[in-house]
Motif scaffolding. Structure first.
Motif, PDB file in Angstrom:
ATOM      1  N   LYS A  71       1.516  -9.501   7.241  1.00  0.00           N
ATOM      2  CA  LYS A  71       2.004  -8.117   7.166  1.00  0.00           C
ATOM      3  C   LYS A  71       3.421  -8.069   6.597  1.00  0.00           C
ATOM      4  N   GLU A  72       4.291  -8.999   7.031  1.00  0.00           N
ATOM      5  CA  GLU A  72       5.659  -9.039   6.530  1.00  0.00           C
ATOM      6  C   GLU A  72       5.700  -9.391   5.042  1.00  0.00           C
ATOM      7  N   VAL A  73       4.870 -10.352   4.630  1.00  0.00           N
ATOM      8  CA  VAL A  73       4.831 -10.745   3.219  1.00  0.00           C
ATOM      9  C   VAL A  73       4.338  -9.582   2.356  1.00  0.00           C
ATOM     10  N   GLU A  74       3.346  -8.869   2.846  1.00  0.00           N
ATOM     11  CA  GLU A  74       2.830  -7.707   2.106  1.00  0.00           C
ATOM     12  C   GLU A  74       3.898  -6.628   1.966  1.00  0.00           C
ATOM     13  N   ALA A  75       4.857  -6.610   2.907  1.00  0.00           N
ATOM     14  CA  ALA A  75       5.959  -5.636   2.851  1.00  0.00           C
ATOM     15  C   ALA A  75       7.085  -6.122   1.947  1.00  0.00           C
ATOM     16  N   GLY A  76       6.881  -7.284   1.298  1.00  0.00           N
ATOM     17  CA  GLY A  76       7.877  -7.801   0.376  1.00  0.00           C
ATOM     18  C   GLY A  76       8.806  -8.842   0.958  1.00  0.00           C
TER      19      GLY A  76
END
Length: 415
Positions: free
Chosen positions: A197-202
């Motif tokens: 989720k954090e990676v998808e948020a950049g």
């Protein structure tokens, strides 16, 4: 000062003051990655303009406010013999003002005749004799020991008054407190979901493993195997990198460069990233086998995130643990304060020897406790008052005899 509070800037200012007074300064760091980062950072702090490059590892800088140029050198164990010999010769001739390096600085060929200041960064990573060896390179140089989580012996010495303490008790503006969670092994998938989720948020993430490769003797996750498993089974759609201590300095720098430029989403690593890594976009630190790490090391690892404007998180994963390990993880979840953690470490491990080289272990006090601050402060004040009034203890023969007995019983390692 806590992780990321600006200790490097303090070190640079102190070393520059020594150079201005006509002396040399040395900074010793525990890893080549950190030593190289200090070299680059301090050069950029002192001057934006590079006057002259005397080889790859020696730089001459023009510093504002100082008439003569400042020569900064980098000495690593991985240097070729020719490079080392050149640096040895320049140091001995006083041609290098500030030398930055690893344990290579304490080797016998190193001679720093005008050494006036020794800076030991992440001092909890060095042994007593290693820190003393660098100080012996000069004639009683000043020593500045820096750490976010001092080892118990150093913390106890500050309590007893043998060391002066300066504290950076503030963080750069805009930083959020890191949220730390202790995660049971059966909740690992949920932790992975949060990372995704954090990676998808950049954002980016670290996953730290205790070992490089699997071991039959130690049941713990290994970085090489985990990197392969995570890349193919857990995060196949993301870019994962691998970093460990057996890689060459060039390979490490290449991987870290790709991580800093966001080509790598998740960096799977051993504790080699414990110090010296600054990636503001990284917001998640997931530590496998957290029960196998000490308090200071866990706090340092956690400090690799929380360096930017975004909320950061640290997950402590463990399979099974002893009561001591459970207490360590509970302390880390309880506080982000490096000084609280150092005091907890002092209570759990003890201070070690005050006149020896042991850096942990319970002291041989018969009545008092090491954390009894009021009693320690009162005893120290009385001792100073007595020493001022009667330095030879002539009026106190029984006390003089007790002091003599104590002095003669000091460890042979220091005598």
């Amino acid at each position: 000062g806590d992780v990321g509070s600006g200790k490097t800037v303090v070190a640079a200012a102190a070393m520059l003051a020594a150079v201005q007074a006509g002396y040399q300064a040395a900074l010793m760091a525990p890893t080549e990655i950190l030593a190289e980062q200090h070299f680059l950072t301090i050069c950029n702090l002192l001057s934006e303009t590079e006057l002259e490059a005397d080889g790859k590892y020696v730089v001459t800088l023009n510093v504002a406010g100082i008439e003569e140029s400042v020569v900064v050198g980098l000495l690593l164990g991985s240097h070729r013999k020719r490079v080392k010999d050149d640096i040895y010769a320049m140091l001995g001739a006083g041609a290098i003002d500030i030398i930055i390096g690893t344990h290579a600085l304490i080797q016998s060929p190193v001679d720093i005749p005008k050494l006036a200041l020794v800076v030991v960064d992440e001092q909890h990573r060095f042994g007593v004799m290693q820190r003393a060896s660098l100080s012996e390179k000069g004639a009683r140089p000043h020593v500045l020991a820096m750490s976010a989580t001092p080892i118990p012996r150093s913390l106890a010495l500050t309590v007893y008054g043998d060391l002066d303490v300066s504290v950076i008790d503030e963080m750069p503006p805009g930083r959020e407190s890191i949220r730390t969670r202790w995660v049971q092994s059966d909740r690992r998938d949920a932790a992975y979901g949060f990372v995704r989720k954090e990676v998808e948020a950049g954002r980016q993430a670290f996953i730290v493993c205790p070992l490089i490769e699997e071991s039959e003797a130690i049941q713990s996750r290994a970085a090489v195997v985990e990197h392969e498993r995570l890349s193919t089974q857990v995060f196949p759609e993301l870019n994962l990198g691998l970093l460990h201590g057996r890689m060459s300095l060039q390979e490490k720098e290449e991987v870290m460069g790709r991580f800093k430029t966001r080509e790598i989403d998740i960096l799977v690593s051993t504790p080699v990233i414990e110090v010296g890594i600054d990636v503001p976009n990284a917001t998640v630190m997931l530590i496998e086998g957290a029960d196998r790490f000490g308090l200071a090391q866990l706090h340092q690892l956690r400090g690799r995130v929380g360096r930017g404007e975004h909320q950061s998180y640290c997950f402590l994963l463990s399979e099974s643990m002893s009561d001591d390990a459970r207490h360590r993880l509970e302390e880390l979840v309880r506080t982000n304060d490096g000084f609280d953690i150092a005091e907890a470490d002092l209570r759990l491990r003890g201070p070690g020897d005050f006149f020896g080289t042991r850096q942990s272990g319970l002291p041989t006090l018969r009545i008092a406790r090491i954390d009894d601050r009021d009693l320690l402060a009162a005893a120290r004040a009385e001792a100073r008052s007595l020493a001022d009034a009667d330095p030879a203890l002539a009026a106190h023969p029984e006390l003089a005899e007790a002091v003599l007995r104590f002095a003669t019983a000091v460890s042979d390692e220091v005598a």
